[in-house]
Design an enzyme around this catalytic site. Structure first.
Site, mmCIF file in Angstrom:
data_model
loop_
_atom_site.group_PDB
_atom_site.id
_atom_site.type_symbol
_atom_site.label_atom_id
_atom_site.label_comp_id
_atom_site.label_asym_id
_atom_site.label_seq_id
_atom_site.Cartn_x
_atom_site.Cartn_y
_atom_site.Cartn_z
ATOM 1 N N TRP A 172 21.899 -34.790 7.622
ATOM 2 C CA TRP A 172 20.877 -35.506 8.723
ATOM 3 C C TRP A 172 21.046 -35.195 10.024
ATOM 4 O O TRP A 172 19.971 -34.993 10.850
ATOM 5 C CB TRP A 172 21.242 -36.930 8.523
ATOM 6 N N HIS A 173 22.226 -34.665 10.417
ATOM 7 C CA HIS A 173 22.450 -34.205 11.874
ATOM 8 C C HIS A 173 21.817 -33.006 11.931
ATOM 9 O O HIS A 173 21.537 -32.749 13.225
ATOM 10 C CB HIS A 173 23.906 -34.176 12.104
ATOM 11 N N GLY A 174 21.646 -32.189 11.230
ATOM 12 C CA GLY A 174 21.045 -30.699 11.320
ATOM 13 C C GLY A 174 20.626 -29.989 10.380
ATOM 14 O O GLY A 174 21.351 -30.277 9.395
ATOM 15 N N PHE A 220 18.959 -33.302 17.035
ATOM 16 C CA PHE A 220 19.051 -33.921 15.780
ATOM 17 C C PHE A 220 17.742 -34.807 15.461
ATOM 18 O O PHE A 220 17.607 -35.490 14.458
ATOM 19 C CB PHE A 220 20.097 -34.760 15.622
#
Lengths: 300, 490
Positions: B339-341, B490
């Site tokens: 989800w972060h990247g 993000f």
């Protein structure tokens, strides 16, 4: 309790801190001459450059020139402003002068990064110039990078450390420092170099329009002064534009003066003072003042 | 538009003045204010690239329609389930397309195919904030589907009212500009009931100033100054540095990312306060954690809380045996990393946390929590020290993203060279101190509470004001080079 009471209290105390701080730095003459990061060092130089008094000469270049502070020229008869930008290259300094204008009699161009291409630090310098805080700093000295508490502390610590390195060198106990070559990393390939040469020549020609005179200055960096050589492009440019070159490294070598570096590249304060003396001396020998303008002596 | 830019200050001030004092064209404040803030959020979001407004508007439109349908009590269960699935798919589809398509294409398709694609498909631009408002959209859909009676009354009561009121509230919930770019992520049932007419008297000035000053201090003074040196972690710069410097840089990055993200969250919360709204707490002194489990209860709390409620618990949580629990933790943390990247470095980071969290749980189940007889303070300090070091070393894949670079970085650290760059060390020490002090402030909450009782609220408020004033002074004189918030990517 009044909902604004604590907010008002906070702002009142912050104002008090600001007044006390301003008084202390003014009374004690505290001012940062070096920045703890490339960006802050550049903001200090740009602030001094644009908001300080105009000087006879301007030393333009990278962090190597940036270590030759204006105060080292005091009592030399030559007033020099410094536009040596940390992590940036000569071209950026020339572009800033061309864009913003700075009436000066003599431009001294440091040669070490003459063939280095612009990078992110150069971009950061240009962005920093357009920041609102930098523009407000013209009227509010408190906003100048040279008033930052962290930079003032760093400048003091750095000066103290440089003097101790010099003392070790005099006593012959100085350890060998690591060698770093930041400018070399960004030196381009042949095609890039050709473009770079054209850009530098154009920038110098533009600068010539506002400056009385221009000279190239080779400041020692990396190792013994005897081995310090300017980049090969320097001779070509000097010849093409008929610019005099002040080879400080050669003068130091001929006089048996050594150079000490804080990190293998940048001069420590005592060595930078010696370089400033030699620059002032060569300028007075090679240039003359006539009707408010510095001109090259015909005999050079 | 950066929170730290002068244009944002002007924008927020103008919006706040109009929000509270403008003549109300719709007569009803409860309709005008959310709609006005939604409009302001659109301006904020599309400031640098107006095309983004189309994407956000689509998200608001889809989520608005779907949640209105899901909230209506007379809809059939099967149709409601279908609408939920379609709504969730639309949200995740947009996120997957904009965020992960490039990564999946370059990872799984042959390079000859990738070269033949249009540049847009090879490098799809990531719309800022999409990860955050997608999670809020999903929360709205799921909460609407569940027709939660607690916390959703604000929307349930609008079902039979004017559609503008319902859509105004939904749009405002998803797009409210202080948290649009990087959270804190508010769950629908925790936020929608707050939406209503607000006056200046609803502003908690003390809390707002506390959060805004601390937030701006952490970002502008700590994170922006640390960033100037921690940028050296990126290749090729780090290859020239010694082990000690690389280690110091890693700790510096650990402090920087905290200051950057916690600073952002506090500013967002303070801004929310100025408009009369509360956002969930996002950071609770995370570097005081005694275990990784505790770290994730203190770090990016709004995300972990979202993941727990909408992913971990629906997967079975810890109710279906030990093995399934470990598996669930692993899956949730892997997805948390991704989800972060859209880079495998983030997946590695999340997976490493997942494995360590599962291992920690296993260890705790087998051997208990604390061995008796040890001095509590020392063992607590050791656990905090160990957790901080694990977390700090795990920031390496997060920061570098490339496995080979991480190995190279660790290899240089293992060499044991100790040449130091005094300039870097000065910056790291000077600007890390406030983060340490901030955590000491957190660790001494009980002592402070006692002090407050002893000293009286007036003296305590003077001490607190002095600390805030010092931070304000430092913001004025010691700010760093302006830079974007790390979590904006993000």
């Amino acid at each position: 309790m009044n909902p604004f009471r604590q907010v008002a209290q906070t702002f009142a105390i912050a104002s008090l801190f600001t007044i006390v701080y301003l008084s202390v730095i003014n009374l004690a003459g505290l001012k940062a001459s070096l920045g703890e990061t490339n960006y802050q060092a550049n903001m200090i130089r740009l602030g001094d450059f644009f908001y300080g008094p105009n000087k006879d000469a301007v030393l333009v270049g990278s962090s190597i020139a940036g270590r030759i502070l204006p105060k080292y020229f005091e009592n030399s008869g030559l007033e020099v402003a410094n536009l040596g930008l940390d992590g940036a290259v000569l071209l950026t300094g020339l572009e800033i002068i061309a864009e913003r204008g700075y009436p000066t009699r003599l431009l001294l161009l440091e040669t070490e990064t003459i063939d280095a291409v612009q990078g992110p630090n150069d971009q950061a310098v240009v962005e920093g110039l357009s920041n609102l805080s930098f523009r407000l700093a013209r009227w509010l000295p408190l906003l100048r990078a040279s008033s930052r508490p962290s930079s003032i502390i760093y400048s003091k610590l750095k000066g103290w450390r440089d003097r101790s390195i010099d003392a070790e060198a005099v006593a012959g106990t100085k350890r060998q420092s690591i060698m770093l070559e930041p400018a070399k990393q960004r030196r381009g390939e042949d095609q890039v170099l050709a473009k770079q040469k054209v850009a530098i020549i154009n920038a110098i020609r533009t600068a010539k329009a506002s400056a009385g005179c221009i000279a190239l200055v080779h400041i020692p960096c990396k190792g013994p002064v005897e081995d310090s050589r300017p980049p090969s492009m320097v001779d070509e440019i000097a010849e093409q534009l008929a610019l005099p070159t002040i080879d400080v490294a050669r003068v130091m070598a001929s006089r048996g003066i050594s150079a000490q570096y804080s990190d293998g590249t940048h001069l420590i304060e005592p060595s930078a003072r010696k370089v400033a003396q030699i620059i002032a001396e060569r300028v007075s020998k090679e240039f003359l003042e006539r009707g408010g303008y510095i001109e090259r002596k015909a005999t050079y | 538009m950066l929170f730290t830019s002068p244009v944002f200050v002007f924008f927020t001030s103008s919006v706040a003045i109009l929000y509270y004092f403008a003549p109300n064209p719709l007569r009803h404040k409860e309709i005008f204010q959310p709609l006005f803030l939604t409009l302001a959020s659109m301006v904020f979001y599309g400031w640098h690239s107006p095309m983004l407004v189309i994407l956000l508007s689509t998200s608001l439109f889809v989520n608005g329609l779907a949640s209105r349908y899901l909230l209506q009590p007379y809809r059939e269960a099967s149709t409601r389930r279908l609408i939920l699935i379609l709504g969730v798919a639309a949200n995740l589809g947009a996120l997957a397309f904009f965020k992960y398509a490039s990564m999946l294409v370059s990872t799984f398709l042959p390079s000859s195919w990738v070269r033949g694609m249009t540049p847009f498909l090879r490098e799809i631009p990531l719309p800022v904030g999409i990860s955050f408002y997608t999670l809020q959209g999903l929360s709205l859909l799921i909460d609407s589907y569940k027709r939660r009676t607690e916390g959703m009354e604000g929307l349930l009561n609008e079902i039979d009212g004017h559609p503008l009121r319902l859509y105004g509230k939904i749009s405002f919930y998803i797009s409210f500009f202080p948290r649009l770019m990087a959270g804190p992520i508010s769950k629908a049932h925790e936020f929608v009931n707050q939406i209503g007419p607000k006056g200046v008297r609803d502003i908690d000035w003390n809390d707002a100033q506390r959060k805004l000053i601390t937030g701006f201090f952490l970002k502008m003074v700590v994170a922006d100054n640390l960033k100037e040196v921690t940028d050296a972690i990126g290749q090729p710069t780090f290859l020239e540095l010694s082990s000690v410097t690389l280690l110091a840089l890693l700790y510096g990055y650990s402090f920087q990312i905290f200051a950057d993200f916690a600073g952002y969250s506090l500013i967002a919360m303070g801004l929310g306060r100025l408009f009369g709204y509360r956002f969930p707490v996002n950071f609770e002194f995370p570097y005081l954690s005694e275990s990784l489990t505790e770290f994730w209860r203190r770090w990016h709390i709004s995300l972990t809380s979202w993941l727990r409620e909408y992913l971990y618990i629906p997967l079975g949580g810890n109710r279906e045996g030990a093995l399934r629990t470990y598996f669930n933790i692993f899956v949730v943390m892997f997805l948390c990393g991704l989800w972060h990247g859209a880079a495998w470095g983030f997946a590695v980071w999340g997976t490493a946390h997942g494995i360590l969290l599962a291992a920690e749980r296993l260890f705790r189940n087998r051997f208990g929590v604390i061995r008796k007889g040890r001095p509590r303070m020392i063992s607590r300090f050791l656990r905090i020290f160990m957790t901080f070091n694990i977390v700090t070393f795990l920031w390496l894949p997060f920061r570098l993203g490339d496995f080979h670079q991480e190995i190279e970085y660790l290899r240089i650290i293992a060499r044991g060279t100790y040449d130091i760059k005094p300039q870097m060390i000065f910056v790291l020490l000077f600007f890390s101190i406030p983060v340490v002090m901030y955590h000491i402030w957190g660790a001494t909450a009980e002592v402070r509470s006692q002090m407050r009782n002893l000293a009286g609220s007036r003296l305590y408020s003077l001490i607190e004001s002095s600390i805030l004033a010092l931070m304000l002074f430092m913001i004025l004189v010691n700010f760093g080079a302006p830079s974007a918030f790390i979590y904006f990517q993000f």
